[in-house]
Design a protein around this motif. Structure first.
Motif, short mmCIF file in Angstrom:
data_model
loop_
_atom_site.label_atom_id
_atom_site.label_comp_id
_atom_site.label_asym_id
_atom_site.label_seq_id
_atom_site.Cartn_x
_atom_site.Cartn_y
_atom_site.Cartn_z
N ILE A 156 0.85 -1.20 0.00
CA ILE A 156 0.00 0.00 0.00
C ILE A 156 0.88 1.25 0.00
N THR A 157 0.28 2.36 -0.40
CA THR A 157 0.94 3.66 -0.30
C THR A 157 0.11 4.53 0.62
N VAL A 158 0.73 5.07 1.64
CA VAL A 158 0.05 5.96 2.57
C VAL A 158 0.49 7.39 2.29
N GLU A 203 -3.29 13.16 17.26
CA GLU A 203 -2.41 12.04 17.64
C GLU A 203 -3.14 10.71 17.75
N LYS A 204 -4.29 10.62 17.13
CA LYS A 204 -5.02 9.37 17.15
C LYS A 204 -4.18 8.28 16.50
N CYS A 205 -3.48 8.64 15.45
CA CYS A 205 -2.67 7.64 14.75
C CYS A 205 -1.51 7.17 15.62
N ALA A 206 -0.82 8.10 16.28
CA ALA A 206 0.33 7.72 17.10
C ALA A 206 -0.10 6.90 18.31
N LYS A 207 -1.23 7.25 18.86
CA LYS A 207 -1.70 6.50 20.03
C LYS A 207 -2.20 5.12 19.62
N GLY A 208 -2.76 5.01 18.44
CA GLY A 208 -3.33 3.74 18.01
C GLY A 208 -2.30 2.76 17.47
N LEU A 209 -1.25 3.28 16.81
CA LEU A 209 -0.28 2.39 16.17
C LEU A 209 1.09 3.08 16.22
N SER A 210 1.68 3.09 17.40
CA SER A 210 2.88 3.91 17.63
C SER A 210 4.12 3.42 16.91
N ASN A 211 4.14 2.15 16.51
CA ASN A 211 5.31 1.65 15.78
C ASN A 211 5.33 2.15 14.33
N VAL A 212 4.19 2.60 13.85
CA VAL A 212 4.10 3.10 12.47
C VAL A 212 4.07 4.62 12.46
N PHE A 213 3.19 5.21 13.27
CA PHE A 213 3.04 6.67 13.30
C PHE A 213 3.81 7.19 14.51
N ILE A 220 -2.38 -1.14 9.47
CA ILE A 220 -2.12 0.23 9.01
C ILE A 220 -3.37 0.79 8.32
N MET A 221 -4.00 -0.01 7.48
CA MET A 221 -5.21 0.45 6.78
C MET A 221 -6.30 0.80 7.78
N THR A 222 -6.48 -0.04 8.79
CA THR A 222 -7.50 0.21 9.81
C THR A 222 -7.23 1.52 10.53
N GLN A 223 -5.96 1.76 10.86
CA GLN A 223 -5.62 2.98 11.60
C GLN A 223 -5.79 4.23 10.72
N VAL A 224 -5.38 4.13 9.47
CA VAL A 224 -5.51 5.27 8.56
C VAL A 224 -6.98 5.69 8.44
N LYS A 225 -7.87 4.71 8.41
CA LYS A 225 -9.30 5.02 8.28
C LYS A 225 -9.83 5.79 9.49
N CYS A 268 -8.30 8.27 11.02
CA CYS A 268 -7.80 9.64 11.06
C CYS A 268 -8.97 10.61 10.96
N PRO A 269 -9.18 11.46 11.97
CA PRO A 269 -10.38 12.30 12.00
C PRO A 269 -10.37 13.46 11.00
N SER A 270 -9.21 13.82 10.50
CA SER A 270 -9.11 15.01 9.64
C SER A 270 -9.04 14.69 8.15
N GLY A 271 -8.76 13.44 7.83
CA GLY A 271 -8.55 13.09 6.42
C GLY A 271 -7.12 13.36 5.98
N ALA A 272 -6.23 13.70 6.91
CA ALA A 272 -4.82 13.95 6.55
C ALA A 272 -4.14 12.68 6.06
N LEU A 273 -4.53 11.55 6.63
CA LEU A 273 -3.96 10.27 6.22
C LEU A 273 -4.90 9.58 5.24
N ASN A 274 -4.33 9.04 4.19
CA ASN A 274 -5.09 8.23 3.24
C ASN A 274 -4.19 7.10 2.77
N TYR A 275 -4.79 6.08 2.19
CA TYR A 275 -3.97 5.01 1.63
C TYR A 275 -4.59 4.53 0.33
#
Ligand code: SF4
Length: 73
Positions: free
Chosen positions: A13-15, A26-36, A54-59, A61-68
């Motif tokens: 995938i491409t993120v 920081e939802k991403c960092a708290k949810g998957l700290s080894n990636v974000f 990773i796909m689950t965590q990207v989804k 993201c409350p702002s839409g800043a992350l996509n894959y």
């Protein structure tokens, strides 16, 4: 000056990350700290977790800043 989106890939995938959309929840960092990662550059390491996690965590993201998107074969 506008900051361009950044891209990361693990081969499957491409993120993409758009800094101007990020609300720093920081939802991403708290949810998957080894990636974000908040203290390391580059801050996204797609080798830090399986692709489906990773796909689950990207989804979440409350702002839409992350996509894959899935890479083509
Ligand atoms: S979850 Fe989305 S809005 Fe929150 S810090 Fe991560 S990229 Fe930014």
């Amino acid at each position: 000056m506008e900051t361009p989106a950044t891209m990361f890939t693990n081969g499957e995938i491409t993120v993409t990350y758009e800094p101007k959309k990020c609300i720093n929840a920081e939802k991403c960092a708290k949810g998957l700290s080894n990636v974000f990662r908040t203290t390391v550059i580059p801050w996204i390491d797609l080798n830090g977790a399986p692709t489906h996690k990773i796909m689950t965590q990207v989804k979440k993201c409350p702002s839409g800043a992350l996509n894959y998107c899935r890479n083509k074969d």
